[in-house]
Each structure stands twice: as structure tokens, then as C-alpha cells.
Design a protein around this motif. Structure first.
Motif, PDB file in Angstrom:
ATOM      1  N   SER A 180      58.533  80.459 -31.190  1.00 44.93           N
ATOM      2  CA  SER A 180      59.061  80.300 -29.825  1.00 44.93           C
ATOM      3  C   SER A 180      58.147  79.403 -28.994  1.00 44.93           C
ATOM      4  O   SER A 180      58.621  78.590 -28.203  1.00 44.93           O
ATOM      5  CB  SER A 180      59.218  81.657 -29.148  1.00 44.93           C
ATOM      6  N   THR A 212      56.712  84.743 -26.970  1.00 43.82           N
ATOM      7  CA  THR A 212      55.695  83.696 -26.888  1.00 43.82           C
ATOM      8  C   THR A 212      54.304  84.299 -26.757  1.00 43.82           C
ATOM      9  O   THR A 212      54.148  85.509 -26.650  1.00 43.82           O
ATOM     10  CB  THR A 212      55.959  82.790 -25.668  1.00 43.82           C
ATOM     11  N   LEU A 244      59.513  75.655 -27.537  1.00 46.11           N
ATOM     12  CA  LEU A 244      59.836  75.712 -26.113  1.00 46.11           C
ATOM     13  C   LEU A 244      59.754  74.321 -25.490  1.00 46.11           C
ATOM     14  O   LEU A 244      58.730  73.638 -25.601  1.00 46.11           O
ATOM     15  CB  LEU A 244      58.862  76.664 -25.410  1.00 46.11           C
ATOM     16  N   GLU A 273      63.238  74.273 -20.755  1.00 46.16           N
ATOM     17  CA  GLU A 273      63.311  75.730 -20.912  1.00 46.16           C
ATOM     18  C   GLU A 273      62.190  76.424 -20.143  1.00 46.16           C
ATOM     19  O   GLU A 273      62.406  77.466 -19.524  1.00 46.16           O
ATOM     20  CB  GLU A 273      63.241  76.108 -22.396  1.00 46.16           C
ATOM     21  N   ASP A 327      59.146  89.168 -23.412  1.00 44.65           N
ATOM     22  CA  ASP A 327      60.564  88.835 -23.242  1.00 44.65           C
ATOM     23  C   ASP A 327      60.978  87.590 -24.023  1.00 44.65           C
ATOM     24  O   ASP A 327      62.107  87.498 -24.497  1.00 44.65           O
ATOM     25  CB  ASP A 327      60.901  88.614 -21.762  1.00 44.65           C
ATOM     26  N   HIS A 328      60.072  86.628 -24.141  1.00 45.83           N
ATOM     27  CA  HIS A 328      60.426  85.348 -24.760  1.00 45.83           C
ATOM     28  C   HIS A 328      59.816  85.151 -26.149  1.00 45.83           C
ATOM     29  O   HIS A 328      59.990  84.090 -26.753  1.00 45.83           O
ATOM     30  CB  HIS A 328      60.023  84.191 -23.839  1.00 45.83           C
ATOM     31  N   LEU A 340      56.471  88.140 -19.633  1.00 43.56           N
ATOM     32  CA  LEU A 340      57.128  86.907 -20.076  1.00 43.56           C
ATOM     33  C   LEU A 340      56.907  86.668 -21.570  1.00 43.56           C
ATOM     34  O   LEU A 340      57.834  86.266 -22.281  1.00 43.56           O
ATOM     35  CB  LEU A 340      56.633  85.707 -19.278  1.00 43.56           C
ATOM     36  N   ILE A 382      62.517  79.205 -17.132  1.00 42.72           N
ATOM     37  CA  ILE A 382      61.805  80.494 -17.108  1.00 42.72           C
ATOM     38  C   ILE A 382      61.051  80.635 -15.786  1.00 42.72           C
ATOM     39  O   ILE A 382      61.127  81.671 -15.119  1.00 42.72           O
ATOM     40  CB  ILE A 382      60.842  80.613 -18.311  1.00 42.72           C
TER      41      ILE A 382
END
Length: 163
Positions: free
Chosen positions: A121, A92, A125, A129, A89-90, A86, A133
Motif C-alpha cells: 500500500s 500503510t 500510494l 490518493e 485504516d490504509h 491512518l 486521504i
């Protein structure tokens, strides 16, 4: 970043997240396969192939019980893997996977750290959002749960430990 950062001892960890309960081998296989590129960058290919082989085997011969795979093959790092995937992908750093202990099960928490350690990010966030996720992840893993604030208490000291 995506790993259990807590210290040895007694304490509590709090964050917004989900329990990784009732996982099935099939859903774990699908997750690892879908994110194979990220997972391969984190684990040697032979380890990943061994892990997938064990999951495929247990998925065929058992009642799809992911817990038995964990205990039989010592693959208790799946929560870490989910957090790292995660985060990558984001873009973060705040998703942290925790392996369960006596007082709590495996879980994934959103716990951004100090502002100077956060990415843009992380800072931008929103809760909506974050809920999106988590909803996608819950659907992907087949978990029937909603994200919520969790406090995890731990005690690593042996009973006869004296300060």
C-alpha cells in the motif's frame, strides 16, 4: 509505524503533510469516537475513557479549546493516534504523527521509510490518493489547510550541553 521515530539531538525531519492546528475538542471527540475500535486497540480502555471524559468536560465549559485540554491533562499523543489510525485504516506505515516542539506545532507527515519496511500500500500510494486521504482527514478534524511539504527542525540539547 505512526510514531515519532526521530533521535535525540539536533536535526530536521521532512515530509509531505499537514499541521494539526486549531483543533477543537468536538472534532477530536468525533475522531476518537469514529475510530474507537482502532484507538481501543492502542490504548487501555480506562485511559481512553479518561481522555474522552476530559474532552467532553472541556468541550462543555470552555470555548472548545483543544490546546487547553492538552496542557491541563497531558494528552499530547493525539498526533501519534492520528498517524496510527491512518496507517491501520490504509494498510500503510508511512503516516507519522509528531508532537509539536518549540520550532513547530503538532503535525502529521507522510514519510515512508526504507523500501524493505514499506507495505505494498505504501509503494502503490499516489500523490492524488494521498491528497484524498489528507482532504478527508482535514475535513473530519475541521482544519482549514492544504497538505504541503514540511521541514521540521528540532534541537533537544540543553543550552549548556557540550559534545
Amino acid at each position: 509505524m505512526g510514531i515519532n521515530k526521530r533521535d535525540f539531538g539536533k536535526g530536521a525531519i521532512s515530509g509531505y503533510g499537514i499541521q494539526l492546528n486549531d483543533l477543537s475538542c468536538g472534532n477530536v471527540i468525533s475522531f476518537i469516537t469514529k475510530h474507537r475500535g482502532v484507538v481501543q486497540s492502542l490504548y487501555p480502555e480506562t485511559e481512553m475513557d479518561d481522555m474522552l471524559g476530559c474532552l467532553y468536560h472541556d468541550n462543555k465549559i470552555s470555548a472548545n479549546d483543544y490546546e487547553s485540554v492538552l496542557f491541563d491533562h497531558g494528552m499530547d499523543f493525539f498526533p501519534y493516534m492520528v498517524g496510527l489510525v491512518l496507517n491501520i485504516d490504509h494498510g500503510t506505515t508511512g503516516f507519522l504523527g509528531f508532537v509539536g516542539e518549540e520550532a513547530f506545532g503538532d503535525c502529521l507527515l507522510w514519510m515512508p521509510q526504507y523500501p524493505w519496511e514499506m507495505t505494498d500500500s505504501d509503494k502503490n500510494l499516489t500523490k492524488e490518493e494521498l491528497d484524498e486521504i489528507f482532504a478527508k482527514l482535514l475535513d473530519e478534524l475541521g482544519i482549514k489547510e492544504c497538505p504541503r511539504y514540511l521541514s521540521l527542525y528540532y534541537d533537544d540539547y540543553p543550552e549548556d550541553f557540550k559534545l
